[in-house]
Design an enzyme around this catalytic site. Structure first.
Site, PDB file in Angstrom:
ATOM      1  N   GLN A 275      45.260 -21.175   7.135  1.00  0.00           N
ATOM      2  CA  GLN A 275      46.495 -20.481   7.733  1.00  0.00           C
ATOM      3  C   GLN A 275      46.766 -19.091   7.281  1.00  0.00           C
ATOM      4  O   GLN A 275      47.564 -18.273   7.512  1.00  0.00           O
ATOM      5  CB  GLN A 275      47.547 -21.278   8.073  1.00  0.00           C
ATOM      6  CG  GLN A 275      48.447 -21.568   6.890  1.00  0.00           C
ATOM      7  CD  GLN A 275      49.389 -22.835   7.676  1.00  0.00           C
ATOM      8  OE1 GLN A 275      49.289 -23.674   8.377  1.00  0.00           O
ATOM      9  NE2 GLN A 275      50.751 -22.325   7.057  1.00  0.00           N
TER      10      GLN A 275
ATOM     11  N   GLU B 162      46.129 -15.720   8.932  1.00  0.00           N
ATOM     12  CA  GLU B 162      47.052 -15.354   9.826  1.00  0.00           C
ATOM     13  C   GLU B 162      48.381 -15.148   9.440  1.00  0.00           C
ATOM     14  O   GLU B 162      49.072 -14.119   9.916  1.00  0.00           O
ATOM     15  CB  GLU B 162      47.107 -16.586  11.032  1.00  0.00           C
ATOM     16  CG  GLU B 162      45.962 -16.729  11.750  1.00  0.00           C
ATOM     17  CD  GLU B 162      46.004 -17.807  12.826  1.00  0.00           C
ATOM     18  OE1 GLU B 162      47.233 -18.679  12.961  1.00  0.00           O
ATOM     19  OE2 GLU B 162      45.238 -18.233  13.514  1.00  0.00           O
ATOM     20  N   GLU B 163      48.836 -15.904   8.309  1.00  0.00           N
ATOM     21  CA  GLU B 163      50.488 -15.577   7.953  1.00  0.00           C
ATOM     22  C   GLU B 163      50.506 -13.953   7.258  1.00  0.00           C
ATOM     23  O   GLU B 163      51.462 -13.430   7.462  1.00  0.00           O
ATOM     24  CB  GLU B 163      50.505 -16.613   6.850  1.00  0.00           C
ATOM     25  CG  GLU B 163      51.656 -16.662   6.090  1.00  0.00           C
ATOM     26  CD  GLU B 163      52.227 -17.548   5.113  1.00  0.00           C
ATOM     27  OE1 GLU B 163      53.145 -17.259   4.256  1.00  0.00           O
ATOM     28  OE2 GLU B 163      51.520 -18.769   5.087  1.00  0.00           O
ATOM     29  N   ARG B 164      49.160 -13.669   6.648  1.00  0.00           N
ATOM     30  CA  ARG B 164      49.367 -12.325   5.827  1.00  0.00           C
ATOM     31  C   ARG B 164      49.155 -11.354   6.844  1.00  0.00           C
ATOM     32  O   ARG B 164      49.890 -10.239   6.626  1.00  0.00           O
ATOM     33  CB  ARG B 164      48.121 -12.251   4.712  1.00  0.00           C
ATOM     34  CG  ARG B 164      48.640 -13.176   3.600  1.00  0.00           C
ATOM     35  CD  ARG B 164      47.567 -13.528   2.768  1.00  0.00           C
ATOM     36  NE  ARG B 164      47.911 -14.283   1.572  1.00  0.00           N
ATOM     37  CZ  ARG B 164      47.029 -15.077   0.953  1.00  0.00           C
ATOM     38  NH1 ARG B 164      45.806 -15.187   1.083  1.00  0.00           N
ATOM     39  NH2 ARG B 164      47.521 -16.153  -0.097  1.00  0.00           N
TER      40      ARG B 164
ATOM     41  N   ALA C 257      52.551 -11.002   8.745  1.00  0.00           N
ATOM     42  CA  ALA C 257      53.629 -10.217   7.789  1.00  0.00           C
ATOM     43  C   ALA C 257      53.249  -8.606   7.866  1.00  0.00           C
ATOM     44  O   ALA C 257      54.093  -8.060   8.124  1.00  0.00           O
ATOM     45  CB  ALA C 257      53.451 -10.793   6.524  1.00  0.00           C
TER      46      ALA C 257
END
Length: 431
Positions: A286, A289-291, A294
């Protein structure tokens, strides 16, 4: 193709119409009209790399909520050091914004990740970094693994209420001695019968003081560090869960951050997400997606900071001349705007590849690295042009200066991003 695109648009607009909370902010008619009226030769669905009329409709609807329910209160929440997560998440959940890319059967809109990027993009218009970060933790950090690998029972108990805004979630990964080095966590979950007994602690837990449950990464065996960890859905009201303190931070003031300890906390084994021992792998999956989320969020804020700096320097005079008229100033702002556009292009390329099923770990790491460094560079340069006013807490540029520093640390420090990029370039020294 045109028929298929039209069908997708009607489907999304139908969903928007039938989200009860959203009707307070936007109608299907106004969405359609706004999408058409706001299209220009430089920003239309046909010209855009990843956004369609549906994306613009979603962004427009979210912007109304931001303008009416969030931005008027940001200054007070920053002063308080916390925002009412349950209230705001319930508004966003009723409107569908906490489950944009989550399955429809668990309250989501069932859309692809590009819609999450559009949402993160629009959340950059919130006038602080803490609240978008808290929302991102709920939508793209605590729930992706649960949505992909969790049992139906766990999804009903934890995912559905999180998507609907009835429960606030937090992520329990980082520890005092294990931030970017996730494999080094010490928290243990020892199996005893049909339960785990959990001992240890988590640090820098966003939403931690208000959360109803935690997506906890813990060691569930003594095996290799990349194969001995599991993700566990942990209710925060269980005996033995202690909120040690609310952490005072340099920035992100309105987002509550907690240090949490676990003292013989008993959790059913059925609360494990997916397979036992796969937690590290799930967590790494994940991060793409997280990066990207952000980066999408901070790109919008950086553009806003540049525009506010232009407006201020056009009014502020030094030696009888507007600050903006000095070549060093307007040239520097042109350079910064160029860098923002380059970052946005990288973001869109990575997102387009990702929704087609490609591994974009390298591109996401590059975007995260560049985003963090550019945010530091841009906030410092723009703050300088605000002079003494920039050193006060009264303006957005100083808040961004504080808040944006986290991007080079959280979700993998710059040095970790460089290491990942080097692996893909095959330039790391061989052991």
């Amino acid at each position: 193709m045109a028929l298929r695109e039209g069908s997708r648009r009607l489907k999304l607009l139908f969903r928007l119409r039938h989200l009860p909370q959203l009707s307070r902010f936007v109608s299907v008619r106004s969405v359609s009209e706004n999408v058409s009226s706001k299209s220009s030769p430089s920003e239309t669905a046909d010209d855009h790399l990843i956004y369609t009329p549906e994306h613009f409709a979603l962004k427009e609807a979210l912007r109304k909520i931001i303008d009416q329910e969030i931005n008027p209160y940001v200054d007070q929440w920053e002063a308080d050091g916390i925002f009412p997560a349950h209230k705001i998440f319930k508004i966003l959940g009723n409107a569908g914004f906490l489950g944009v890319n989550k399955p429809v059967e668990y309250g989501g809109l069932g859309l692809d990740f590009s819609y999450s990027v559009a949402m993160a993009d629009e959340l950059g218009n919130i006038r602080c970094g803490g609240i978008p970060m808290a929302i991102g933790v709920q939508t793209d950090m605590t729930t992706p693994a649960l949505a992909r690998f969790g049992s139906d029972e766990l999804k009903k108990e934890f995912l559905l209420p999180s998507v609907m805004g009835d429960k606030v979630a937090c992520l329990g990964v980082s520890e005092v001695g294990a931030g970017s080095d996730v494999s080094s966590i010490k928290t243990k979950a020892v199996r005893k019968g049909d339960e785990y007994v959990i001992n240890g602690g988590k640090m820098w837990t966003t939403n931690g003081t208000q959360a109803d449950w935690m997506c906890l990464l813990a060691n569930t065996s003594d095996g290799p560090p990349h194969k001995n960890k599991s993700l566990i859905c942990l209710p925060m009201n269980l005996p033995g869960v202690h909120i040690a303190r609310k952490i005072d931070k340099m920035g992100m003031w309105s987002s509550d951050t907690a240090e949490v300890f676990f003292d013989d906390v008993h959790v059913p084994c059925k609360n494990v997400i997916g397979e036992e021992g796969m937690g590290f792998t799930y967590q790494m999956l994940q991060f793409q997606e997280e990066r990207l989320w952000a980066v999408a969020n901070i790109v919008t804020t950086m553009e806003n900071i540049i525009q506010e700096t232009i407006q201020y320097t056009r009014q502020r005079k030094i030696f009888k001349l507007p600050v903006l008229y000095h070549q060093t100033v307007h040239f520097r702002l042109a350079e910064l705007q160029t860098e923002v556009e380059l970052l946005r292009s990288l973001l869109y390329r990575a997102t387009a590849l990702y929704i087609k099923g490609n591994d974009v770990t390298k591109l996401a790491s590059m975007a995260k690295l560049k985003g963090g460094r550019l945010a530091r560079e841009l906030s410092d340069s723009c703050l300088q042009y605000w002079g003494g006013m920039g050193f006060t807490s009264d303006v957005m540029v100083s808040r961004f200066y504080r808040d944006s520093r986290l991007l080079s640390i959280g979700a993998g420090a710059d040095e970790v991003m460089l290491g990942i990029i080097c692996k893909f370039m095959d330039t790391l020294p061989r052991k």
